[in-house]
Design a protein around this motif. Structure first.
Motif, PDB file in Angstrom:
ATOM      1  N   THR A   1       0.827  -1.207   0.000  1.00 49.71           N
ATOM      2  CA  THR A   1       0.000   0.000   0.000  1.00 49.71           C
ATOM      3  C   THR A   1       0.860   1.255   0.000  1.00 49.71           C
ATOM      4  N   LEU A   2       1.950   1.235   0.775  1.00 50.24           N
ATOM      5  CA  LEU A   2       2.849   2.383   0.830  1.00 50.24           C
ATOM      6  C   LEU A   2       3.498   2.646  -0.525  1.00 50.24           C
ATOM      7  N   LEU A   3       3.964   1.579  -1.192  1.00 45.88           N
ATOM      8  CA  LEU A   3       4.591   1.736  -2.505  1.00 45.88           C
ATOM      9  C   LEU A   3       3.597   2.252  -3.532  1.00 45.88           C
ATOM     10  N   ALA A   4       2.328   1.785  -3.443  1.00 48.57           N
ATOM     11  CA  ALA A   4       1.308   2.254  -4.392  1.00 48.57           C
ATOM     12  C   ALA A   4       1.054   3.740  -4.213  1.00 48.57           C
ATOM     13  N   ARG A   5       1.018   4.215  -2.982  1.00 49.78           N
ATOM     14  CA  ARG A   5       0.779   5.640  -2.754  1.00 49.78           C
ATOM     15  C   ARG A   5       1.970   6.474  -3.236  1.00 49.78           C
ATOM     16  N   LEU A   6       3.183   5.954  -3.000  1.00 50.07           N
ATOM     17  CA  LEU A   6       4.359   6.681  -3.471  1.00 50.07           C
ATOM     18  C   LEU A   6       4.382   6.775  -4.994  1.00 50.07           C
ATOM     19  N   ARG A   7       3.810   5.805  -5.652  1.00 46.46           N
ATOM     20  CA  ARG A   7       3.794   5.777  -7.116  1.00 46.46           C
ATOM     21  C   ARG A   7       2.486   6.329  -7.682  1.00 46.46           C
ATOM     22  N   ASP A   8       1.683   6.952  -6.845  1.00 48.79           N
ATOM     23  CA  ASP A   8       0.445   7.610  -7.279  1.00 48.79           C
ATOM     24  C   ASP A   8      -0.539   6.617  -7.881  1.00 48.79           C
ATOM     25  N   ARG A   9      -0.721   5.489  -7.193  1.00 49.07           N
ATOM     26  CA  ARG A   9      -1.701   4.500  -7.622  1.00 49.07           C
ATOM     27  C   ARG A   9      -2.764   4.369  -6.542  1.00 49.07           C
ATOM     28  N   PRO A  10      -4.001   4.223  -6.956  1.00 50.02           N
ATOM     29  CA  PRO A  10      -5.078   4.102  -5.949  1.00 50.02           C
ATOM     30  C   PRO A  10      -5.057   2.766  -5.235  1.00 50.02           C
ATOM     31  N   HIS A  11      -4.513   1.742  -5.851  1.00 46.39           N
ATOM     32  CA  HIS A  11      -4.487   0.422  -5.247  1.00 46.39           C
ATOM     33  C   HIS A  11      -3.202  -0.270  -5.655  1.00 46.39           C
ATOM     34  N   PRO A  12      -2.607  -1.092  -4.788  1.00 43.57           N
ATOM     35  CA  PRO A  12      -1.357  -1.770  -5.149  1.00 43.57           C
ATOM     36  C   PRO A  12      -1.522  -2.657  -6.381  1.00 43.57           C
ATOM     37  N   SER A  13      -0.604  -2.526  -7.300  1.00 41.11           N
ATOM     38  CA  SER A  13      -0.579  -3.373  -8.489  1.00 41.11           C
ATOM     39  C   SER A  13       0.275  -4.612  -8.217  1.00 41.11           C
ATOM     40  N   PRO A  14       0.276  -5.603  -9.125  1.00 38.37           N
ATOM     41  CA  PRO A  14       1.162  -6.765  -8.932  1.00 38.37           C
ATOM     42  C   PRO A  14       2.633  -6.383  -8.820  1.00 38.37           C
ATOM     43  N   TYR A  15       3.055  -5.310  -9.491  1.00 37.22           N
ATOM     44  CA  TYR A  15       4.451  -4.887  -9.392  1.00 37.22           C
ATOM     45  C   TYR A  15       4.757  -4.327  -8.003  1.00 37.22           C
ATOM     46  N   ASP A  16       3.796  -3.585  -7.419  1.00 36.86           N
ATOM     47  CA  ASP A  16       3.985  -3.106  -6.048  1.00 36.86           C
ATOM     48  C   ASP A  16       4.051  -4.267  -5.080  1.00 36.86           C
ATOM     49  N   PHE A  17       3.189  -5.243  -5.265  1.00 36.30           N
ATOM     50  CA  PHE A  17       3.193  -6.423  -4.394  1.00 36.30           C
ATOM     51  C   PHE A  17       4.512  -7.184  -4.512  1.00 36.30           C
ATOM     52  N   GLN A  18       5.020  -7.328  -5.717  1.00 32.17           N
ATOM     53  CA  GLN A  18       6.273  -8.074  -5.914  1.00 32.17           C
ATOM     54  C   GLN A  18       7.439  -7.366  -5.245  1.00 32.17           C
TER      55      GLN A  18
END
Length: 592
Positions: free
Chosen positions: A55-72
């Motif tokens: 969730t933190l990486l998704a917010r840093l990357r301006d995404r509303p929800h974590p993508s598979p790349y953020d999860f990885q």
């Protein structure tokens, strides 16, 4: 809708979906389970950490929800704490979890013509090329010569990176394969073979295009073009293509302004020339060698003084010139260009100065004693002593083009280990290893053999042993007057002795020696043996008078020769080791 409302609508993040959060939670649980299965020390706390980090990486990357790349990325950050304990890292486990490891398989009928051709030509190996596992193929080429085309195809596939790996066997210039072993993964990595099908209809066509691209691209250099020519000899055996690539390498060599690629060019040219000696030297390699000889001879004065040219590159340029001299001379090159280039060189760096000494020694412009005196001066001068390792490093680089200096190299290294202080010697040892490593096993074997000849083979001889270059040759004292008179009396008695019976062959040899006695008289004078010529016929008054006259003449010749050769180095050497020549003199006197 007003402008402010449209802007708010476009910049508002999408509505949160509960299903997305459940999917992310399921991913976090499954990745921890897979990590524990493969040896990672993972727990429930890691599941929570992966969830929040995603969730933190998704917010840093301006995404509303974590993508598979953020999860990885979050899984890698949280699970790979110290090291990777198993075969598969966390990134690969994430691909397995998300379905990224599922590969399809294309049937034979749907494959491109290149892939079908590969399948047909490798059918003789008797392995399942469609299997998703690694198949092992054993090739007894000596017993089954029909497997040689399959071996050539496997080496071409390996060069193009199409799912084959050699376990036993090699492909080098002049090598004739006997047995090979291969791991074949074409069925598992079918995609790479299919991609080659978009470049050509056969493997040979694709390989030729790749080699031409390597040689004719805008940024290509002579070393790359020469490598492509060597690869064409190894994998395609096409004289037309090899000649085209070789001419391109010659053209690029003429345009180069330095010797940065000289080490690689020298190694490849030496291998190609050695390979073609048994087959007939093609015109392109002759042209390349003659061009390289003139090119590097022209660059030598600049390379000796240019700080941008490393000593190893300069040594490779000299190695190219000296090792390919015979072939270059047959193509019209002249040594005068090299003599002028070495005479014009005025290096300032110690390694290059030592390289210039070695080159001058080969060209006859400097003697071995002069080189030894130069290194002795370095060891005896406190100001130059710290620079001695650099001089020695450059001199060792000369072993690559003149192995006959190995004896001098062993002598200078021995003197260095004996004379250099510890603060100079100890930091130099790692540099010495780095200097010797690129010389190759052949030069090192010569150096080690020469060092073995310089040291005693028996431990008991070590206390009284000294280096051969430190030994002083003893000078034989002149014979005493009493000994000389006894020798003359013995000669007169021998002259009066009756002649011995000889066979026709011995009589012919004796006649020849008596007709030309100067060489034996000189040899006897060096050995200190009286000159005695026995008569060929039974002694009578005439022969006795003749023998007496010969004895008197030999006495005078002995005195004159002893006075002229007593102080020569040859006389000193013969006086120190007279056994072999004394045996030879005795045999010649018996024949005479």
């Amino acid at each position: 809708m007003s402008g402010a409302g449209l802007r708010e609508f476009l910049t508002r993040p999408p509505t949160f979906v509960t299903a997305d959060d459940e999917q992310l939670m399921r991913w976090c649980i499954e990745i921890v389970r897979l990590a524990r299965k493969h040896g990672y020390n993972a727990s429930t706390a890691d599941t929570i950490a992966i969830l929040h980090t995603s969730t933190l990486l998704a917010r840093l990357r301006d995404r509303p929800h974590p993508s598979p790349y953020d999860f990885q990325d979050a899984a890698v950050t949280c699970l790979e704490k110290d090291r990777v304990p198993g075969r598969r890292d966390v990134r690969r486990l994430c691909q397995i979890l998300l379905g990224g490891d599922r590969l399809g398989r294309v049937g034979y009928e749907s494959l491109p013509p290149l892939a079908q051709d590969v399948y047909d030509r490798l059918a003789v190996l008797g392995v399942n090329l469609k299997s998703s596992r690694i198949e092992r193929a054993l090739l007894d080429i000596q017993g089954r010569p029909e497997l040689l085309p399959a071996s050539d195809l496997l080496w071409r596939l390996r060069y193009l990176g199409a799912g084959v790996r050699p376990i036993m066997g090699e492909r080098t210039l002049g090598h004739k394969p006997k047995q090979e072993s291969w791991d074949i993964e074409i069925g598992k990595h079918q995609g790479s073979l299919i991609q080659l099908g978009y470049e050509g209809l056969t493997i040979e066509q694709v390989l030729e295009k790749r080699l031409k691209t390597k040689a004719f691209e805008a940024t290509s250099r002579a070393a790359k073009a020469l490598e492509a020519a060597e690869d064409s000899v190894l994998y395609l055996r096409s004289g037309r293509l090899t000649r085209e690539l070789g001419l391109r390498a010659t053209e690029l060599l003429r345009a180069e302004l330095g010797g940065n690629d000289a080490p690689e060019i020298f190694q490849r040219v030496r291998g190609l020339v050695h390979y073609y000696r048994t087959l007939g030297m093609p015109d392109w390699i002759k042209d390349f060698v003659s061009t390289g000889y003139r090119h590097y001879a022209t660059l030598l004065p600049t390379a000796f003084t240019d700080r941008g040219t490393a000593p190893r590159q300069l040594a490779a340029m000299l190695a190219f010139i000296f090792t390919q001299e015979a072939l270059a001379f047959s193509m019209g090159c002249e040594r005068s260009q090299l003599l002028i280039a070495v005479a014009q060189a005025e290096p300032e760096d110690p390694p290059k100065i030592a390289l210039r000494w070695a080159a001058q020694w080969i060209l006859g412009q400097r003697t071995e004693d002069e080189i030894r005196a130069d290194f002795q001066h370095l060891l005896s001068s406190p100001m130059l002593l710290p620079a001695f390792p650099e001089y020695m490093a450059g001199f060792l680089l000369a072993l690559e083009f003149t192995p006959r200096i190995s004896r001098l190299a062993v002598e200078f290294l021995s003197r260095a280990f004996a004379a250099l202080p510890d603060e100079v010697l100890v930091p130099w040892l790692p540099k010495l290893v780095v200097t010797l490593r690129p010389l190759g096993p052949g030069v090192m074997q010569t150096l080690v053999k020469e060092a073995g000849l310089a040291f005693p083979r028996d431990l008991a001889k070590l206390p009284a042993w000294e280096f051969s270059w430190d030994r002083s040759v003893p000078v034989a004292p002149p014979p005493a007057p009493k000994a000389r008179s006894e020798a003359k009396a013995s000669a007169k008695a021998s002259a009066a002795a009756p002649a011995v019976e000889r066979s026709p062959a011995e009589l012919a040899v004796a006649t020849l020696l008596r007709a030309e006695p100067a060489s034996l008289n000189a040899l006897a004078g060096l050995l200190g043996v009286p000159t005695t010529w026995a008569p060929l016929a039974p002694a009578d008054e005439t022969s006795a008078a003749t023998s007496e006259a010969e004895v008197v003449a030999s006495e005078a010749a002995e005195d004159a020769e002893a006075a002229s050769v007593a102080d020569t180095p040859l006389a000193q050497l013969l006086a120190a080791h007279p056994e072999a020549l004394q045996a030879l003199a005795a045999r010649l006197q018996a024949l005479a």
